[in-house]
Enzyme design. Structure first.
Site, PDB file in Angstrom:
ATOM      1  N   THR A   1      13.956   4.912  11.043  1.00  0.00           N
ATOM      2  CA  THR A   1      14.984   3.931  11.381  1.00  0.00           C
ATOM      3  C   THR A   1      14.723   2.618  10.630  1.00  0.00           C
ATOM      4  O   THR A   1      13.617   2.085  10.694  1.00  0.00           O
ATOM      5  CB  THR A   1      14.969   3.664  12.906  1.00  0.00           C
ATOM      6  OG1 THR A   1      15.193   4.905  13.564  1.00  0.00           O
ATOM      7  CG2 THR A   1      16.034   2.661  13.315  1.00  0.00           C
TER       8      THR A   1
ATOM      9  N   CYS B   1      -9.090  -5.598   1.277  1.00  0.00           N
ATOM     10  CA  CYS B   1      -8.893  -4.147   1.371  1.00  0.00           C
ATOM     11  C   CYS B   1     -10.018  -3.356   0.712  1.00  0.00           C
ATOM     12  O   CYS B   1     -10.050  -2.133   0.764  1.00  0.00           O
ATOM     13  CB  CYS B   1      -7.587  -3.752   0.706  1.00  0.00           C
ATOM     14  SG  CYS B   1      -6.247  -4.828   1.112  1.00  0.00           S
TER      15      CYS B   1
ATOM     16  N   GLN C   1       0.924  -9.720  -6.101  1.00  0.00           N
ATOM     17  CA  GLN C   1       0.281 -11.039  -6.193  1.00  0.00           C
ATOM     18  C   GLN C   1       1.044 -12.012  -7.084  1.00  0.00           C
ATOM     19  O   GLN C   1       0.582 -13.115  -7.316  1.00  0.00           O
ATOM     20  CB  GLN C   1      -1.170 -10.893  -6.689  1.00  0.00           C
ATOM     21  CG  GLN C   1      -2.110 -10.253  -5.695  1.00  0.00           C
ATOM     22  CD  GLN C   1      -2.447 -11.140  -4.473  1.00  0.00           C
ATOM     23  OE1 GLN C   1      -2.102 -12.319  -4.419  1.00  0.00           O
ATOM     24  NE2 GLN C   1      -3.109 -10.551  -3.499  1.00  0.00           N
TER      25      GLN C   1
ATOM     26  N   SER D   1       4.779  -6.799  -1.102  1.00  0.00           N
ATOM     27  CA  SER D   1       4.575  -6.910   0.341  1.00  0.00           C
ATOM     28  C   SER D   1       4.967  -8.308   0.811  1.00  0.00           C
ATOM     29  O   SER D   1       4.541  -9.298   0.202  1.00  0.00           O
ATOM     30  CB  SER D   1       3.072  -6.725   0.588  1.00  0.00           C
ATOM     31  OG  SER D   1       2.828  -6.094   1.792  1.00  0.00           O
TER      32      SER D   1
ATOM     33  N   THR E   1       0.850  -1.200   0.000  1.00  0.00           N
ATOM     34  CA  THR E   1       0.000   0.000   0.000  1.00  0.00           C
ATOM     35  C   THR E   1       0.881   1.243   0.000  1.00  0.00           C
ATOM     36  O   THR E   1       0.693   2.164  -0.812  1.00  0.00           O
ATOM     37  CB  THR E   1      -0.921   0.001   1.242  1.00  0.00           C
ATOM     38  OG1 THR E   1      -1.749  -1.157   1.188  1.00  0.00           O
ATOM     39  CG2 THR E   1      -1.774   1.249   1.312  1.00  0.00           C
TER      40      THR E   1
END
Ligand code: PMP
Length: 372
Positions: A234, A319, A178, A196, A70
């Site tokens: 960080t 989502c 995907q 992701s 995202t």
């Protein structure tokens, strides 16, 4: 439990979690600290980044770590639009993008950008001649997902990248979330790509935007340099190292895993053919996703009925919050079909027995839910 929702998220692989715990415990330093503890953490990140780069066929300095796809999608679209706004104002995309792209569009439009949607052919694939006809001087970015998360439909992104090589002013972004760990993808002609780790048995909260080194980007998050100047904060050492491990494991023996999933997928589709459902996934879809619509039963009703038998599937992407599936609507222009669609997503962890159980439960609910 029968888990058939691997495209929503995957369980974390045990050894990936072990790596996360070990790195969190043993590498306490901030990778940007100047002392030994910082240096050790930085070295570990650099080794992991090199590993990810080698697997994906890119350079280590082309990886920007993010919290997931995202953020990577937002970074790509907003970052490119705002960086290159003086070149032109047009973006080309499809109606098959993930919500993290489609929901950005009103924001981009409010900021003066113009978004055009490329036509899809009868199989749902990008119509390449329509794409070419839309590539005027105002276009700065084309964003096309590699695999649609609801149907598994795979777009010819490598071919699209080849076409766009003739348009040096136009950058090409693809959401590859995907496809990673499910099939090979050649990133040679793709300028930016998002993914992701949670989709390939990694931890939630880590992903990346690949950005080829000749391209600049307006950062979404400003601050210190982190691992790059494009995304401050960080560096998340343990998440990064565990993502490298997850990617290595997921891409290991990929051909064997693909063959196994294809067999499972065919078995499921054959069984669905004898039921009162209509298949939405076609031959251009990855076998990992089997999408179908019900006849006269709401998809959510079926989802919850199956849940009582400890079987877990999706109505659409987790989502997306509408009453119907955006992708099925875009593909078939049929609201009824789009409001009764279900997504079964399988993996190399799925067994034939699980699919048999699923089909049995689905079949019995198709009868009982229709009568009531
Ligand atoms: N793009 C696609 C195609 C996806 O399937 C997902 C996850 N559903 C995302 C982007 C967003 O990933 P994340 O939630 O990890 O940010």
């Amino acid at each position: 439990m029968i888990y058939l929702d691997y495209s929503a998220t995957t369980p974390v692989e045990k050894s990936v979690l072990d790596t996360f715990v070990k790195v969190t415990t043993n590498y306490i330093g901030n990778p940007n600290s100047l002392h030994k503890l910082g240096f050790e953490a930085k070295e570990l990140i650099e080794a992991s980044t090199l590993q990810i780069a080698n697997i994906l066929g890119i350079k280590p300095n082309e990886i920007i770590y993010t919290s997931g796809a995202t953020e990577a999608n937002n970074m790509a679209l907003k970052g490119i639009c705002f960086k290159y706004k003086n070149r032109g104002k047009k973006i080309i995309t499809t109606h098959l993008e993930h919500s993290s792209i489609l929901k950005e569009i009103p924001f981009l439009e409010e900021n003066g950008f113009i978004v055009e949607y490329v036509n899809l052919d009868e199989n749902g694939l990008v119509d390449l001649s329509d794409l070419k006809s839309k590539l005027d001087d105002e276009v700065i970015l084309v964003s096309i997902t590699a695999v649609n998360s609801e149907t598994g439909l795979r777009q010819p992104v490598e071919k699209i990248g080849e076409i766009l090589k003739d348009y040096p002013k136009v950058l090409f972004h693809s959401d590859i979330t995907q496809i990673i760990g499910k099939d090979n993808i050649d990133l040679t002609c793709i300028d930016l790509a998002s993914f992701s780790a949670q989709k390939f048995y990694g931890m939630k909260g880590i992903g990346a935007l690949i950005k080829k080194e000749n391209i600049s980007l307006e950062p979404l998050i400003h601050g210190g340099a982190s691992t790059t100047i494009y995304r401050s904060g960080t560096p998340a050492t343990a998440l990064i190292v565990s993502m490298a491990k997850a990617l290595r494991l997921a891409t290991d023996s990929l051909d064997e895993k693909k063959k196994y999933v294809k067999e499972l997928s065919n078995y499921l589709k054959e069984n669905l053919q004898s039921l009162d459902v209509v298949l939405n996934s076609n031959d251009y879809c990855l076998p990992h996703i089997v999408n179908f619509s019900l006849n006269g039963i709401k998809s959510e009703t079926m989802l919850h009925a199956l849940e009582t038998k400890d079987i877990y599937i999706s109505t659409k992407t987790a989502c997306s919050k509408g009453d119907y599936s955006d992708a099925i609507l875009a593909l078939y222009n049929d609201k009824k079909r789009a409001s009764t669609s279900l997504r079964v997503s399988i993996s190399n962890l799925t067994t034939k027995e699980e699919l048999t159980e699923f089909v049995k439960a689905l079949s019995s609910y198709l009868n009982s839910l229709k009568i009531s």
